[in-house]
Design a protein around this motif. Structure first.
Motif, PDB file in Angstrom:
ATOM      1  N   UNK A  10      32.460  24.942 -10.668  1.00 23.27           N
ATOM      2  CA  UNK A  10      32.996  25.726  -9.546  1.00 23.27           C
ATOM      3  C   UNK A  10      31.902  26.137  -8.550  1.00 23.27           C
ATOM      4  N   UNK A  11      31.061  25.183  -8.236  1.00 20.43           N
ATOM      5  CA  UNK A  11      29.981  25.435  -7.293  1.00 20.43           C
ATOM      6  C   UNK A  11      30.563  25.557  -5.887  1.00 20.43           C
ATOM      7  N   UNK A  14      25.577  14.279  -3.661  1.00 18.85           N
ATOM      8  CA  UNK A  14      25.585  15.666  -4.136  1.00 18.85           C
ATOM      9  C   UNK A  14      25.351  16.630  -2.987  1.00 18.85           C
ATOM     10  N   UNK A  15      24.457  16.271  -2.071  1.00 15.72           N
ATOM     11  CA  UNK A  15      24.208  17.115  -0.894  1.00 15.72           C
ATOM     12  C   UNK A  15      25.486  17.228  -0.064  1.00 15.72           C
ATOM     13  N   UNK A  16      26.116  16.102   0.196  1.00 16.21           N
ATOM     14  CA  UNK A  16      27.321  16.123   1.034  1.00 16.21           C
ATOM     15  C   UNK A  16      28.418  16.972   0.410  1.00 16.21           C
ATOM     16  N   UNK A  17      28.631  16.809  -0.909  1.00 21.37           N
ATOM     17  CA  UNK A  17      29.685  17.588  -1.567  1.00 21.37           C
ATOM     18  C   UNK A  17      29.295  19.064  -1.653  1.00 21.37           C
ATOM     19  N   UNK A  65      31.497  22.064  -0.102  1.00 25.17           N
ATOM     20  CA  UNK A  65      32.079  23.106  -0.952  1.00 25.17           C
ATOM     21  C   UNK A  65      31.591  24.505  -0.583  1.00 25.17           C
ATOM     22  N   UNK A  66      30.639  24.585   0.364  1.00 24.64           N
ATOM     23  CA  UNK A  66      30.199  25.883   0.859  1.00 24.64           C
ATOM     24  C   UNK A  66      28.954  26.445   0.213  1.00 24.64           C
ATOM     25  N   UNK A  91      19.479  16.042   7.755  1.00 23.89           N
ATOM     26  CA  UNK A  91      20.524  15.303   8.460  1.00 23.89           C
ATOM     27  C   UNK A  91      21.800  15.228   7.626  1.00 23.89           C
ATOM     28  N   UNK A  92      21.646  15.134   6.305  1.00 22.80           N
ATOM     29  CA  UNK A  92      22.796  15.085   5.405  1.00 22.80           C
ATOM     30  C   UNK A  92      23.463  16.447   5.259  1.00 22.80           C
ATOM     31  N   UNK A  93      22.798  17.497   5.715  1.00 25.76           N
ATOM     32  CA  UNK A  93      23.382  18.834   5.679  1.00 25.76           C
ATOM     33  C   UNK A  93      22.640  19.838   4.820  1.00 25.76           C
TER      34      UNK A  93
END
Length: 348
Positions: free
Chosen positions: A173-174, A192-195, A199-200, A218-220
């Motif tokens: 529940x990350x 993993x970075x994108x998700x 997910x906040x 760049x990936x966030x």
């Protein structure tokens, strides 16, 4: 039987080369789809080299498979000819154990049937062959719906790299309010970075490569820590709720455990060929946990694909000709890919 063209390793010492083989005929509950794209996973290389366990040869790798339905059995209800379809790391399970009944086929107590390098219960234990091929036959319950709203080539890696990172983030529940560190920025890490961002969570990339910082941002990713820099590591001690460890090469987990907060969890999704050595004191001091996670069940994988469609999330890929697979493997071992190779199966 269905005559099939593919690329296979005849032994752990041999290179992949063209190989013709046979797949089973389409049964009442089967879907046959012609393969358009297949992702290249680091586990393909591990398995053809027998890094983890003795393989079944000849071996046709590939478990990030997308294509178009060519034929269905007369009892199939979930797909029709012409639909886009995909298959990930498994093609069946026992269906009857507690885990399977809970939609956790990846943890089937009898052992799920792997897409390749496994044994197929439909053909008296004959080997399963993967997606480095032109067509595949899979029971409809293990075929996934693929959206036409995303790049098909960039969707393929979601079927392993995507679900391997999505599943643990969902299980623990990350999300908003959590500080997530992603260890390693490769095929798994970039997903993993994108998700994590979607997910906040507040996401930090941990990497030995300073030149990946721009890509991480760049990936966030919100932050970047060069793990070879003692000063940066010291500043990060005790800061993360979770570390998602995507690294498949040997590394010192004890150092990374020091970066976790009280009750922090270090989640392993990478699979090094050498065992980790963990000090009890690295865990006791902050009631920390080390956990592992496989892929996801079929329902969760479909959930992930639907989430990606809604949020326009795909893998960052480099499309290759299948004849260049060995060059891709060499580059993959050096970390020289941003961030997943995908084979255009039209080149077979």
């Amino acid at each position: 039987m269905i005559t099939t063209k593919g690329y296979a390793a005849q032994s752990p010492e041999s290179d992949l080369a063209e190989w013709q083989f046979e797949r089973r005929e389409v049964g009442p509950y089967d879907v046959q789809f012609d393969i358009l794209f297949c992702g290249v996973c680091h586990s393909d290389l591990h398995q053809i080299h027998n890094d983890w366990f003795p393989g079944i040869f000849p071996m046709v790798p590939g478990h990030e498979i997308v294509g178009r339905v060519a034929k269905i059995g007369d009892k199939v209800t979930k797909f029709k000819v012409g639909d886009l379809a995909g298959t990930g790391c498994m093609v069946d399970s026992c269906r009857t154990c507690d885990n399977c009944k809970e939609g956790l086929e990846q943890y089937c107590e009898q052992g799920n049937i792997q897409t390749y390098n496994g044994r197929n219960k439909y053909t008296d234990g004959a080997p399963t062959y993967g997606g480095y091929s032109n067509t595949i036959v899979v029971n409809e319950d293990f075929v996934l719906r693929i959206s036409d709203k995303l790049s098909l080539a960039a969707t393929a890696p979601l079927l392993c790299a995507g679900i391997t990172t999505y599943s643990p983030l969902r299980h623990w529940k990350v999300g908003k309010g959590h500080k997530l560190a992603v260890l390693g920025l490769g095929g798994l890490g970039h997903m993993a970075v994108k998700f994590g961002v979607a997910f906040g969570a507040e996401v930090t990339v941990l990497s030995t490569s300073p030149n990946k910082e721009a890509d991480a941002k760049k990936l966030g990713a919100h932050h970047f820590v060069v793990t070879k820099d003692p000063a940066q590591i010291q500043q990060a001690v005790g800061t993360f709720d979770f570390i998602l460890d995507t690294v498949s090469a040997p590394h010192d987990m004890n150092m990374y455990l020091s970066l976790l907060k009280m009750n922090g969890v270090h989640i392993c999704v990478g699979a090094p060929s050498e065992a980790h050595q963990i000090s009890a004191f690295a865990l006791i001091g902050g009631r920390k946990s080390v956990a592992g996670s496989g892929i996801g069940g079929i329902a969760e994988t479909q959930e992930m694909l639907d989430f990606c469609t809604e949020h326009q999330i795909v893998s960052d890929i480099e499309l290759i000709d299948i004849k260049n697979i060995h060059q891709a493997y060499e580059r993959m071992e050096k970390g020289d890919v941003r961030y997943r190779f995908v084979i255009d199966m039209a080149t077979l």
